[in-house]
Design a protein around this motif. Structure first.
Motif, short mmCIF file in Angstrom:
data_model
loop_
_atom_site.label_atom_id
_atom_site.label_comp_id
_atom_site.label_asym_id
_atom_site.label_seq_id
_atom_site.Cartn_x
_atom_site.Cartn_y
_atom_site.Cartn_z
N ASN A 115 10.35 -15.14 -47.07
CA ASN A 115 10.89 -16.50 -47.11
C ASN A 115 9.94 -17.50 -46.47
OD1 ASN A 115 13.37 -16.40 -48.52
ND2 ASN A 115 14.31 -15.31 -46.82
N LEU A 116 9.29 -17.13 -45.35
CA LEU A 116 8.35 -18.05 -44.71
C LEU A 116 7.13 -18.28 -45.59
CD1 LEU A 116 8.52 -16.80 -41.00
CD2 LEU A 116 9.18 -19.06 -41.84
N ALA A 117 6.61 -17.21 -46.20
CA ALA A 117 5.47 -17.36 -47.11
C ALA A 117 5.85 -18.22 -48.31
CB ALA A 117 4.99 -15.99 -47.58
N LEU A 118 7.06 -18.05 -48.82
CA LEU A 118 7.52 -18.85 -49.96
C LEU A 118 7.67 -20.32 -49.58
CD1 LEU A 118 8.40 -18.99 -52.86
CD2 LEU A 118 10.67 -18.20 -52.19
N ASP A 154 25.22 -13.53 -59.90
CA ASP A 154 25.91 -12.39 -59.27
C ASP A 154 25.12 -11.86 -58.08
OD1 ASP A 154 27.92 -12.60 -61.06
OD2 ASP A 154 27.29 -10.92 -62.32
N ALA A 155 23.80 -11.78 -58.22
CA ALA A 155 22.97 -11.29 -57.12
C ALA A 155 23.10 -12.21 -55.91
CB ALA A 155 21.51 -11.21 -57.57
N SER A 207 22.34 -12.83 -46.38
CA SER A 207 21.92 -14.20 -46.08
C SER A 207 20.44 -14.39 -46.36
CB SER A 207 22.24 -14.54 -44.63
OG SER A 207 21.61 -13.64 -43.75
N GLU A 208 19.61 -13.36 -46.08
CA GLU A 208 18.17 -13.44 -46.35
C GLU A 208 17.91 -13.52 -47.85
OE1 GLU A 208 15.04 -13.37 -44.68
OE2 GLU A 208 16.29 -14.19 -43.07
N GLN A 250 17.40 -19.74 -52.67
CA GLN A 250 17.29 -21.17 -52.35
C GLN A 250 15.83 -21.60 -52.28
OE1 GLN A 250 19.42 -21.36 -48.67
NE2 GLN A 250 21.41 -20.97 -49.61
N ASN A 251 15.01 -20.80 -51.59
CA ASN A 251 13.59 -21.14 -51.48
C ASN A 251 12.88 -21.05 -52.82
OD1 ASN A 251 13.61 -21.63 -48.68
ND2 ASN A 251 13.43 -19.44 -48.22
#
Length: 1209
Positions: free
Chosen positions: A277-280, A322-323, A329-330, A336-337
């Motif tokens: 997520n941080l890299a994205l 669905d996923a 939450s991650e 979202q990212n």
């Protein structure tokens, strides 16, 4: 308690190092479980310490010797610039902390040694705590607070007085991984403070200086980040470094991104779950960058490599909604990212919305256009768009908003290219070409645009279905499904949903313009599935119909007609075949919404229009919650756009529809509630207004008002609500339905309803003339109120044509008003202040207010005919104005003030002779009511100042003739108004003040007025300008100050100059003023003094030891003294520079405004809070430009929002 008293005495002595153990004990007492008195005593001691100006000198001593975390927080506040972040972090610490804001207010005033000692100590403590893994983790909250304090110091010290900060920080980071992690946190904070939170926090010059410093020294930071990412194995450090990079990537020089291994490093970390997520997020920042084509190859490489990795992480066949629903939450954060990455990458390409004048290279620089260059890249592009379509179906509002914003931008770009294809000039502008060069290129450009449309055709088709399936609810729809699955009437509007609907509607209209046939096909196919039951659900039908209604006006008229006929036909069939009350209510609401959005179609098809209106009349008998309200609202909307159709004899008809409607009026409104009948009457009055024949118009009005005006029948039991007579048939049906046998309760209930009887206005007045007591009955009062409300609804639509009706009831209405007013006053006088809150008095006051509202509505809507004013205003003077003056404060109606404000705005200067009487009746007594505090009589406040503004605007000569005490009372009330914390009142007061200033400047009393009030006004305006409670008035504050500063530019006074020169010639100290005096005399010689400008000095000669050469000098010196006294944290030089800047920029509003904004930051009155009100004027101008753009695109403005006269003859 005794020990705390001793502690208080010992802690007061700050001439020697403070007793830290005693301070710990006091802080402990505050947080302890002792008595309330002990905690209060400890709180007072700490507050006293907080207020001691020498307490901050003890900070280092306290921090070095205490082990108590709360005591550390207490001491650290000495050096803290309190921000919202800090308040959150220390929410568990002391609410009363020491010397809040020393950095904020006094840092630059401290000696250099003390500043150096403070920053060195903070740095040492940070290094000490972060050098050890255990202490760093245990004291993390404390270290974070120290980091924030250090960054606040940096904003003052760096770069001018701490040039080595970045090299020192980087060097320290290389000594330990934990120190390095904390250094990353400091760098992130610094970037956020300079680039994200600087607006309104620092002056423009300071922001520019810090940004330049960060840019010039970023190489050291860049090398440190790459070193960590390539060498470290420590998860926390890598995450901190990625987080810091994320804060920097949006502004650093591009070479650090594309000419280094940074991108490859980020893509390397992307597949790793711990860093994904941080890299994205970092890749998203890179994707959002927009610049020339120099790095196109790197962008293509990054995107393609990213897509390869993404297909492994999230296979294209995955059901993303669905996923997301079932994910952690991650995993949800990853989706979202991902949405942010795609939208940022694609959106960085889009053409500017603000203009079509876009250079040619803008078309080739776009990221998305780069991907259109080859088949391999196109495949990756379309796959990315497919991912984004799937993400758009995720059941998360915030995710959908991100996607929707991009889809709106994309379809706008495609639409503008398509829209201008037939316009060579616009196409030339769009492509950055000149028209003479265009002739040979039009076909080529058109071909490119068509190919590009074809490329996105599949995506656009899927996007149309997305918009249809997820369409937000429009404001007009009143029937909703609650959390229990029941169909109910909506009780509260959701503003977020309305904003979302507006964007979705705009997007769908662009999509419709791009391919009308596909739009129609998808909508009709989905509607057919509703009929067959294959796709039937309330939500599916709702979103479909909302989508259908939203594209009104976007198709050619012939296609729209064909499309709408099929839609309405299918919806009516669906209503017939569907069972269940709730189901029918949903279908009814959708039919009403759709037909209300297509007035052009209805005007062109009379039979269809008549069918729709008759269907609305059926819905008016449907008692399901919300259906009747929506039917009445839709009827009004249709009539407003099609009213001419109802007053002409249509083919195959024997009379106009309005005549037929009036004949069956009682039956049509038989099941409606009073407020619904009022809306219905307003609609019928709209029809009558469209009748061009005065004789027929008066006849229709008489028939419309028969029910409330005349006696229908009498029942001896007494008066009741006149609406009951038109509901008797419905009541009878209900009674028979539930109690079919005559002997049952149903018949008794019906007889009881009938026994109340019905009397109309004429009968009520006739009975009142026989006995005034008759009007005191609560049933009669309610009847009168309903009659007045109905008249108001009709007056709203008819305007001048309502004259025959109001003439009929006007004098009787005033008599009822007077009688009820006397009854209210006597009730309150006898019952005390609580009597005004009884239901009886409230009912009486409702009649009074409705009377005033009816008169105001008629006079406001009536055309500007002086005879109407002469007919209606004089009779109101005593019954209304005199009654207001005589009444008790609790019995005075604020509508009196708004009524006379309307009258003055309508009849303007013809009311000048009446102003003294109005002033005498309402001014003094109203001021006594509203100036005791800021809470009582809220309605009177705004309406009082609206009346005063009307007088100042249209009857200013009447104000000039007020006595000095009266004028002072007016000015005091204006000042009181703009001091008010209620935004509407403050803005009204400021607008009124501007009117007064301009009018007095142009009058013969200019000198007297400004000599008396100039200084007071300037002082009061600066007071509210620097008060954050009055921030919304910033624009008007600036205008007032600009007016005052411009005024003294022309303040030349010949006699004063002559006396000054003759009396002071040769006197020591006079010489410096000679150039100014010579300029004054020269300007006067050539006649440069403006008419109406000041010709007398503003200062009081009795209190000023020496005369000023001109008013400009006086105002300059006075302003410097005023601000210097008010803001002791600012130096005389800083204040003087600001005031001189105001004089230099007074003729240029934007520069004048910018200097004041910087001053508010520099004085620290406004800090890092929401400062959008300081830029409200610019935002309003942008909104107006956007509206003009929307007006140029068919269908983008809803038909009911267009304020033109839609001819339907």
């Amino acid at each position: 308690m005794a020990s705390l008293a001793v502690a208080a005495e010992r802690l007061k002595d700050l001439s020697q190092p403070i007793d830290v153990s005693l301070l710990d004990a006091t802080v402990g007492a505050f947080y302890g479980t002792g008595s309330k008195d002990e905690r209060a005593a400890a709180d007072r001691i700490l507050q006293d310490l907080q207020g001691n100006p020498d307490m901050w000198l003890q900070v280092v001593h306290i921090l070095q010797n205490t082990k108590n975390l709360n005591t550390k927080f207490f001491a650290l506040q000495v050096a803290d610039l309190v921000t919202a972040l800090i308040l959150v972090l220390i929410s568990t610490a002391m609410p009363n902390l020491v010397l809040e804001g020393v950095i904020k207010y006094r840092w630059n005033a401290l000696p250099g040694e003390q500043r150096d000692g403070m920053k060195n100590y903070i740095s040492e403590v940070i290094v000490q705590l972060s050098s050890n893994e255990n202490s760093f983790r245990q004291e993390r909250l404390y270290v974070n607070k120290l980091n924030v304090i250090l960054v606040q110091i940096l904003k003052h010290e760096w770069p001018s007085r701490w040039r080595s900060f970045i090299p020192d920080l980087v060097a320290a980071a290389k000594t330990s991984e934990t120190i390095c992690e904390n250094c990353m946190a400091i760098l992130k904070l610094l970037s956020e403070e300079v680039f994200d939170f600087s607006r309104g926090e620092m002056t423009q010059q300071k922001i520019k200086e810090l940004k330049q410093s960060l840019n010039s020294e970023f190489q050291l930071i860049h090398e440190l980040c790459l070193y960590v990412l390539s060498a470290s194995q420590r998860t926390e450090l890598i995450r901190a470094t990625l987080s810091t990079l994320h804060a920097f990537l949006s502004w650093i020089p591009l070479g650090y991104i594309f000419e280094s291994p940074l991108l490859e490093t980020l893509l390397k970390y992307f597949p790793m779950p711990s860093y994904r997520n941080l890299a994205l997020q970092c890749l998203t920042e890179v994707a959002a960058l927009s610049f020339g084509d120099f790095y196109d190859l790197q962008y293509i490489k990054m995107y393609n490599f990213f897509m390869v990795q993404l297909q492994v992480i999230l296979p294209p066949t995955t059901n993303i909604p669905d996923a997301y629903t079932n994910g952690s939450s991650e995993e949800q954060a990853f989706i979202q990212n991902l949405a942010l990455f795609f939208t940022s990458f694609y959106k960085a390409s889009l053409l500017s919305r603000s203009s079509l004048h876009i250079a040619d290279d803008a078309l080739s620089n776009a990221h998305i256009r780069i991907l259109e260059s080859s088949q391999e890249n196109i495949s990756a592009l379309l796959m990315g768009l497919e991912y984004l379509i799937q993400i758009s179906y995720v059941d998360d509002t915030e995710v959908f908003k991100v996607c929707l914003d991009y889809w709106n931008s994309l379809v706008l770009e495609l639409f503008e290219a398509h829209h201008n294809l037939d316009n060579p000039a616009a196409t030339a502008n769009m492509m950055g070409l000149q028209v003479p060069l265009l002739h040979g290129l039009v076909d080529g450009i058109g071909s490119q645009i068509m190919q590009r449309r074809q490329l996105y055709a599949g995506t656009m088709s899927k996007l149309r279905m997305l918009m249809i399936c997820r369409m937000a609810k429009p404001e007009e729809v009143l029937i909703v499904e609650d959390e229990n699955g029941n169909i109910v009437r909506e009780t509260m509007k959701d503003n977020d949903v309305l904003v979302q609907y507006k964007i979705m509607r705009e997007t769908l209209i662009y999509l419709s313009h791009l391919d009308h046939d596909d739009t129609e096909k998808q909508m009709l196919k989905k509607l057919s599935k509703q009929l067959t039951g294959e796709d039937w659900s309330w939500n599916n039908l709702n979103t479909l119909c909302w989508a259908i209604g939203s594209i009104s006006g976007s198709m050619m008229e012939e296609q729209e007609n064909r499309f709408l006929v099929m839609v309405i036909r299918d919806l009516l069939n669906l209503c017939e075949i569907t069972k269940g009350k709730d189901n029918k209510a949903v279908i009814a609401s959708n039919i009403m919404y759709v037909v209300g959005q297509y007035p052009r179609f209805l005007r062109a098809h009379w039979k269809f229009l008549k069918t729709v209106v008759n269907k609305l009349f059926e819905f008016m008998h449907e008692t399901h919650p919300g259906v009747q309200d929506m039917a009445c609202d839709t009827f009004l909307k249709i009539v407003q756009k099609c009213k001419r159709k109802f007053v002409i004899v249509q083919v195959g008809e024997s009379e106009p529809f309005v005549s037929e409607l009036l004949s069956g009026l009682a039956t049509t409104v038989g099941d409606l509630e009073p407020h619904q009948i009022h809306t219905f009457y307003e609609s019928v009055a709209q029809m009558i207004h469209a009748e061009p024949d005065p004789q027929k118009r008066d006849e229709y009005l008489q028939r419309l008002m028969n029910l409330p005006n005349e006696v229908s029948f009498k029942i001896n039991a007494g008066p009741r609500d006149w609406f009951y007579d038109i509901r008797l048939q419905s009541i009878s049906r209900l009674a028979h339905q539930y109690h079919p046998h005559p002997s049952t309760l149903g018949v008794l209930w019906l007889l009881r309803i009938m026994s109340f009887g019905l009397q109309k206005w004429a009968e009520i007045i006739a009975s009142a003339r026989q006995s005034v007591e008759f009007l005191k009955d609560q049933d009669v009062i309610r009847t009168v109120l309903n009659i007045l409300q109905t008249n108001t609804s009709v007056a709203t639509s008819l305007g001048t044509y309502f004259l025959p009706q109001i003439s009929l009831i006007f004098l009787d209405m005033l008599n009822v008003y007077r009688m009820y007013s006397e009854l209210i006053s006597s009730t309150i006088a006898n019952g005390g202040p609580f009597a005004s809150r009884t239901s009886y008095v409230k009912l009486l006051r409702s009649v009074k207010r409705e009377t005033l509202k009816l008169i105001e509505t008629f006079l406001d809507k009536a055309e500007d005919q002086p005879q109407i004013g002469k007919q209606f205003v004089p009779p109101m003077m005593d019954p209304v104005l005199g009654d207001y003056a005589r009444n008790l404060p609790d019995a005075r109606e604020s509508e009196v003030l708004s009524l006379f404000a309307t009258i003055i705005n309508k009849y303007k200067a013809t009311m000048i002779d009446d102003v003294p009487r109005i002033f005498e009746a309402v001014f003094q007594c109203t001021l006594e009511m509203i100036t005791k505090n800021f809470e009582d009589y809220p309605e009177h406040r705004l309406k009082f100042f609206s009346l005063l503004r009307a007088i100042a605007t249209h009857c200013f000569p009447a104000l000039i003739h007020l006595s000095s005490p009266q004028l002072k009372l007016v000015m005091d009330s204006i000042i009181w108004a703009f001091r008010h914390t209620e935004r509407n009142i403050a803005e009204t007061g400021l607008n009124l003040l501007l009117e007064m200033l301009k009018n007095f400047q142009a009058s013969e009393f200019c000198n007297q007025f400004y000599q008396t009030y100039f200084v007071t006004i300037e002082q009061e305006i600066f007071a509210v300008l620097t008060d954050t409670f009055h921030k919304p008035g910033f624009k008007l504050h600036v205008l007032v100050l600009q007016h005052l500063f411009c005024l003294v530019l022309f303040c030349l006074y010949g006699s004063a100059v002559y006396i000054f020169v003759s009396d002071y010639n040769g006197v020591e100290g006079f010489l410096p003023f000679m150039p100014t005096l010579v300029w004054l005399v020269t300007e006067m010689k050539f006649g440069q003094v403006e008419s109406g400008a000041l010709t007398e000095p503003l200062w009081d000669a009795a209190t000023v030891p020496y005369p000023y050469p001109n008013n400009s000098m006086f105002v300059r010196e006075y302003t410097i003294k005023l601000l210097g006294t008010s803001f002791p944290n600012m130096t005389v030089a800083e204040v003087g520079q600001f005031v001189n800047g105001l004089f230099e920029s007074r003729n240029e509003l934007s520069g004048f405004k910018d200097r004041i904004r910087d001053f508010l930051v520099q004085s620290k009155e406004f800090s890092a809070q929401d400062n959008k009100d300081l830029y409200a004027e610019e935002a309003a101008a942008q909104r107006e430009r956007e509206r003009q753009r929307m007006l140029s695109i068919p269908g983008l403005i809803a038909p009911n929002e267009i304020q033109d006269e839609m001819l339907d003859s």
